[in-house]
Design an enzyme around this catalytic site. Structure first.
Site, mmCIF file in Angstrom:
data_model
loop_
_atom_site.group_PDB
_atom_site.id
_atom_site.type_symbol
_atom_site.label_atom_id
_atom_site.label_comp_id
_atom_site.label_asym_id
_atom_site.label_seq_id
_atom_site.Cartn_x
_atom_site.Cartn_y
_atom_site.Cartn_z
ATOM 1 N N SER A 102 0.813 -1.097 0.025
ATOM 2 C CA SER A 102 0.181 0.226 0.050
ATOM 3 C C SER A 102 0.865 1.258 -0.036
ATOM 4 C CB SER A 102 -1.084 -0.100 1.060
ATOM 5 O OG SER A 102 -0.179 0.048 2.473
ATOM 6 N N LEU A 103 2.306 1.202 -0.445
ATOM 7 C CA LEU A 103 2.791 2.157 -0.597
ATOM 8 C C LEU A 103 2.734 3.090 -1.865
ATOM 9 C CD1 LEU A 103 6.385 1.000 0.503
ATOM 10 C CD2 LEU A 103 4.769 1.970 1.868
ATOM 11 N N CYS A 104 2.711 4.251 -1.833
ATOM 12 C CA CYS A 104 2.539 5.068 -3.180
ATOM 13 C C CYS A 104 3.725 5.193 -4.099
ATOM 14 C CB CYS A 104 2.132 6.686 -2.582
ATOM 15 S SG CYS A 104 1.179 7.532 -3.975
ATOM 16 N N THR A 105 3.815 3.943 -4.579
ATOM 17 C CA THR A 105 5.025 3.716 -5.564
ATOM 18 C C THR A 105 4.623 2.381 -6.114
ATOM 19 O OG1 THR A 105 7.341 3.139 -5.903
ATOM 20 C CG2 THR A 105 6.510 2.766 -3.613
ATOM 21 N N ILE A 110 7.376 6.311 3.784
ATOM 22 C CA ILE A 110 5.784 6.469 3.526
ATOM 23 C C ILE A 110 5.223 6.037 4.798
ATOM 24 C CG2 ILE A 110 3.736 6.141 2.155
ATOM 25 C CD1 ILE A 110 5.514 5.866 -0.275
#
Length: 442
Positions: A390-393, A430
């Protein structure tokens, strides 16, 4: 075109694609079934009581694994000559468990040295390149417990000067440049052809007792690299009576890969990487014969037996030496498991976990295969399901398959045997680093 000679490069690519690669095909289904049978109920109970994600500290499995290692290497190295490489997992309860079993600790920084002392270690080897004066000073402070494996002439000079100024004596070894590796591995140690000079130089420092030779080969699929290095050291000792007479220990290092607990994806191979890159450039999907391959390794007993045979044949006739070993991941791998939930199912074959891969240091699972297990809807066979973090990457993938009958939001997912090079490489990228919870004895 960026290629100067396209025909040559195309021929090279064809050669790589046509090579036969030794591959270990197989499944970890047996390991998964055994793990689930033993742990499913207790882990689901913990997941109901605590927010995910978290690490589970499995002291019972760690205890059993330490005992297995001691038994496997008993004929080569008594337990006080086994030094756990704490860089693989420096969690304090792990260190204290290791020490309670009578093992020493292998450290590679001043930070680790202080942790080892605080954990109660009675015997410590200090490895690693570029040791600072402050770190070597700390080693001198704890000289009754510490043997410093020196990595260079500069370290020898620094330690010798510090020891003389403080009028303190310390035991030392010298690390040998690996004879079975090359490239970046050459950053470690002193070349074999300079060892005799190193010994003569060390004799000028009356406060340093140079007594050992250390070598280390990592990620070994079998005992062959150890055997080869043992032969090399034996040949050197035969022509160097000065070193042979004063030598007291030979530190064999670590690198014993755990047997049948993980694997790797086809795109980690040269041919697979070429194919995957070509498909990515064309925005198409690559197709491989196998989902993954098992990591090449042998049982611990095989490493120990073949190393002992090489020692008996090549080194034992030259002197009555002690032998050290420095296991890391082969001790710590079953100490931790990673628990998370599915946060969102976004399609029939992919979804998002509530954990991010910062829990292990980012892109590990893009290349290394570990079984994903759905404890809520467990299945004895893997289904295709790409589980993203669920990281923004986008480079945030836990795996491509899961032991499950179905995948639904809220399901509890576990990746077992994550005790090595995960907790200690995690980072607050994050998201925060996950907490550690104890797994009760079963």
């Amino acid at each position: 075109m960026i290629i100067r000679n396209p025909n040559r490069e195309i021929a090279l690519i064809k050669k790589v694609l046509g090579q036969n690669q030794p591959l270990t095909r197989g499944s970890l289904a047996g390991l998964v079934k055994s793990f689930v049978t033993k742990n499913r109920r207790s882990i689901l109970s913990i997941a109901r009581a605590h927010a995910t994600p978290f690490y589970l500290f499995d002291r019972q499995s760690l205890d059993a694994n330490i005992s297995r290692f001691i038994a496997a290497f008993a004929r080569l190295a008594p337990k006080q000559n086994i030094f756990y490489a704490m860089k693989s997992n420096p969690y304090v309860p792990v260190l204290k468990t290791v020490v309670r079993h009578g093992l020493g600790l292998d450290v590679s920084s001043g930070t680790e040295l202080q942790l080892a002392v605080n954990a109660g270690a009675k015997r410590i080897v200090f490895n690693g390149p570029g040791k600072t004066a402050a770190e070597l000073g700390l080693a001198l402070k704890h000289r009754s417990k510490v043997t410093v494996n020196l990595d260079s002439f500069a370290e020898l000079k620094t330690l010798g000067s510090l020891a003389a100024a403080r009028k303190q004596k310390i035991r030392a070894g010298v690390r040998l440049v690996s004879t079975t590796s090359h490239g970046a591995w050459n950053k470690f140690g002193v070349p074999l052809e300079q060892i005799e000079t190193f010994w003569r130089t060390a004799s000028r420092y009356q406060n340093i007792s140079l007594e050992g030779i250390h070598f280390h080969n990592s990620w070994n699929a079998n005992a062959a690299p150890y055997v080869e290095t043992i032969k090399t050291i034996a040949a050197f000792l035969k022509r160097s009576p000065r070193v042979r007479r004063s030598l007291k220990f030979i530190d064999i290092g670590g690198g014993f890969w755990p047997y049948r607990v993980d694997g790797y994806y086809p795109w980690l191979l040269p041919a697979g990487e070429i194919v995957r890159t070509a498909h990515a450039a064309q925005k198409t999907a690559a197709s491989f014969t196998d989902r993954y391959y098992l990591s090449e390794s042998v049982p611990l007993a095989s490493y120990a037996r073949e190393i002992k045979q090489a020692v008996d044949k090549h080194l034992a006739p030259l002197g009555d030496y002690q032998y050290y070993v420095e296991p890391g991941r082969s001790i710590s791998y079953p100490a931790f498991h990673i628990v998370m939930r599915i946060a969102d199912v976004k399609g029939a074959d992919y979804g998002i976990a509530d954990a991010g891969t910062n829990i292990v240091g980012l892109d590990t699972y893009e290349y290394v295969y570990h079984p994903l297990i759905n404890l809520t809807h467990f299945g004895t066979k893997e289904i295709t399901f790409e589980l993203f973090g669920s990281l923004c990457t986008p480079d945030d993938v836990f795996g491509h398959y899961c032991y499950a009958t179905k995948m639904a939001a809220g399901d509890v997912i576990i990746i077992p045997n994550q005790g090595a090079y995960t907790y200690n490489t995690a980072q607050p990228f994050i998201k925060d680093v996950a907490p550690v919870l104890p797994l009760p004895n079963r």
